[in-house]
Design a protein around this motif. Structure first.
Motif, PDB file in Angstrom:
ATOM      1  N   LYS A 152       0.822  -1.214   0.000  1.00  0.00           N
ATOM      2  CA  LYS A 152       0.000   0.000   0.000  1.00  0.00           C
ATOM      3  C   LYS A 152       0.861   1.271   0.000  1.00  0.00           C
ATOM      4  O   LYS A 152       0.642   2.168  -0.804  1.00  0.00           O
ATOM      5  N   SER A 153       1.838   1.325   0.897  1.00  0.00           N
ATOM      6  CA  SER A 153       2.710   2.502   0.965  1.00  0.00           C
ATOM      7  C   SER A 153       3.559   2.621  -0.296  1.00  0.00           C
ATOM      8  O   SER A 153       3.792   3.730  -0.799  1.00  0.00           O
ATOM      9  N   LEU A 165       1.488   4.305  -2.964  1.00  0.00           N
ATOM     10  CA  LEU A 165       1.432   5.765  -2.837  1.00  0.00           C
ATOM     11  C   LEU A 165       2.773   6.402  -3.192  1.00  0.00           C
ATOM     12  O   LEU A 165       2.808   7.482  -3.790  1.00  0.00           O
ATOM     13  N   ASP A 166       3.868   5.750  -2.824  1.00  0.00           N
ATOM     14  CA  ASP A 166       5.186   6.282  -3.192  1.00  0.00           C
ATOM     15  C   ASP A 166       5.347   6.367  -4.701  1.00  0.00           C
ATOM     16  O   ASP A 166       5.969   7.297  -5.225  1.00  0.00           O
ATOM     17  N   TYR A 211       0.981  15.443   0.337  1.00  0.00           N
ATOM     18  CA  TYR A 211       1.263  14.072   0.771  1.00  0.00           C
ATOM     19  C   TYR A 211       1.601  14.092   2.255  1.00  0.00           C
ATOM     20  O   TYR A 211       2.463  14.860   2.700  1.00  0.00           O
ATOM     21  N   ASN A 254       2.618  11.418   5.315  1.00  0.00           N
ATOM     22  CA  ASN A 254       2.923  10.040   5.673  1.00  0.00           C
ATOM     23  C   ASN A 254       2.825   9.849   7.175  1.00  0.00           C
ATOM     24  O   ASN A 254       2.468  10.762   7.914  1.00  0.00           O
ATOM     25  N   GLN A 255       3.171   8.664   7.632  1.00  0.00           N
ATOM     26  CA  GLN A 255       2.993   8.331   9.048  1.00  0.00           C
ATOM     27  C   GLN A 255       4.155   8.785   9.915  1.00  0.00           C
ATOM     28  O   GLN A 255       4.143   8.586  11.133  1.00  0.00           O
ATOM     29  N   PHE A 273      -2.778  12.675  -0.767  1.00  0.00           N
ATOM     30  CA  PHE A 273      -2.339  11.300  -0.526  1.00  0.00           C
ATOM     31  C   PHE A 273      -1.988  11.164   0.957  1.00  0.00           C
ATOM     32  O   PHE A 273      -1.133  11.899   1.469  1.00  0.00           O
ATOM     33  N   ASP A 324      -0.875   8.482   4.049  1.00  0.00           N
ATOM     34  CA  ASP A 324      -0.357   7.164   4.412  1.00  0.00           C
ATOM     35  C   ASP A 324      -0.430   7.018   5.926  1.00  0.00           C
ATOM     36  O   ASP A 324       0.459   7.442   6.653  1.00  0.00           O
ATOM     37  N   GLU A 325      -1.513   6.419   6.404  1.00  0.00           N
ATOM     38  CA  GLU A 325      -1.776   6.245   7.833  1.00  0.00           C
ATOM     39  C   GLU A 325      -1.664   7.565   8.594  1.00  0.00           C
ATOM     40  O   GLU A 325      -1.097   7.639   9.679  1.00  0.00           O
ATOM     41  N   SER A 379      -6.362   7.409   0.885  1.00  0.00           N
ATOM     42  CA  SER A 379      -5.951   7.322   2.279  1.00  0.00           C
ATOM     43  C   SER A 379      -5.747   5.875   2.694  1.00  0.00           C
ATOM     44  O   SER A 379      -6.683   5.072   2.654  1.00  0.00           O
ATOM     45  N   ILE A 380      -4.511   5.548   3.087  1.00  0.00           N
ATOM     46  CA  ILE A 380      -4.214   4.234   3.659  1.00  0.00           C
ATOM     47  C   ILE A 380      -4.593   4.267   5.133  1.00  0.00           C
ATOM     48  O   ILE A 380      -4.153   5.140   5.883  1.00  0.00           O
TER      49      ILE A 380
END
Length: 287
Positions: free
Chosen positions: A107-108, A111-112, A144, A146-147, A220, A222-223, A250-251
């Motif tokens: 999943k990540s 998105l990358d 974007y 990310n987590q 985008f 990512d968690e 959205s992850i």
């Protein structure tokens, strides 16, 4: 103990401590520098785009809004381990996509690739090969998060506005929506020295507020909600997903039926593939 048994003098101990400090401090400084570089990755990539030509062909200047992203055939591997093998998926502007699946299912990485942090063939943005599109002009079209909750060594306000004066949203409105009053009221001058005292949820809310302040049409995530409590998460989900002009991918790992119902589509990663389904179909399925 060594001093007590006369194996070491106080002076020798202080000398050892000073020598150790001379070794440890450069390592700490390097770690801080590395964190700042990671936070500044998009800026560094833009500098790279402008300073050297590493593309096989002249990069395409992307000076239009993103209408859709098409995955015709995407295969991606880490060494001999294939992560993704996707065909015939279209991501349309204005839709909200919930991306779910087990850890390690790509999943990540997906998105990358969509944000051009990893290169792959078979992806087209407005029918242009994403691999050939110039990163700096493409990155201007999306936000974007990310987590990792990357905060910058600036003031609280600059962490959200990035020095930009104009936005669809005022700083005051975003502070209220993302429940950041307790941080903003302290008028912290520099988060570089204080952000370690912030909770993971506070850092995530700052990063999400920054993304919304940029007012981009594609988002985008990512968690990006993983550390936010349910009450704040529900309110922020409602705020972001109710905007018809924004496309969201959205992850998420922890979702409720109420959250899922805010999305248009569910993208389920399973066995290197993506199963795309409507929300109602997902809620009524065995998944």
């Amino acid at each position: 103990v060594l001093i007590h048994y006369n194996r070491l003098t106080v002076g020798q101990l202080l000398g050892i401590a000073q020598a150790s400090n001379m070794v440890i401090m450069p390592i700490v400084n390097y770690a801080n520098l590395r964190n700042m570089i990671q936070s500044s990755k998009p800026v560094l990539q833009k500098l790279l785009d402008n300073s050297m030509c590493y593309e096989e062909n002249e990069p395409i200047i992307f000076d239009e809004q993103i209408h859709d992203i098409k995955i015709k055939h995407l295969s991606y591997s880490y060494g001999v381990r294939q992560i993704l093998d996707l065909n015939n998926l279209v991501i349309d502007h204005g839709k909200k996509y919930l991306v779910i699946g087990k850890s390690g299912d790509g999943k990540s990485t997906f998105l990358d690739i969509l944000t051009k942090q990893k290169k792959a063939d078979g992806i087209y943005v407005n029918d242009k090969g994403l691999k050939d599109v110039q990163f700096s002009t493409y990155a201007e079209k999306f936000s974007y998060v990310n987590q990792n909750n990357d905060l910058l060594p600036f003031s609280f306000e600059q962490n959200i506005t990035l020095g930009r004066k104009m936005s669809k949203y005022s700083l005051k409105d975003l502070v209220t929506i993302f429940n950041l009053e307790s941080i903003f009221d302290k008028e912290r001058d520099n988060l570089d020295f204080e952000h370690l005292n912030l909770s993971g949820g506070e850092k995530q809310r700052i990063c999400l507020a920054r993304a919304m302040y940029r007012n981009k049409k594609w988002l985008f995530l990512d968690e990006a909600f993983s550390a936010i409590d349910k009450a704040n998460s529900d309110r922020i989900h409602q705020f972001i997903l109710s905007n018809p002009d924004i496309t969201v991918l959205s992850i998420e790992h922890k979702v409720t039926k109420e959250t899922v119902s805010l999305y248009d589509k569910v993208l389920l990663f399973e066995n290197k593939k993506i199963v795309s389904m409507d929300v109602e179909e997902y809620l009524n399925s065995s998944f």
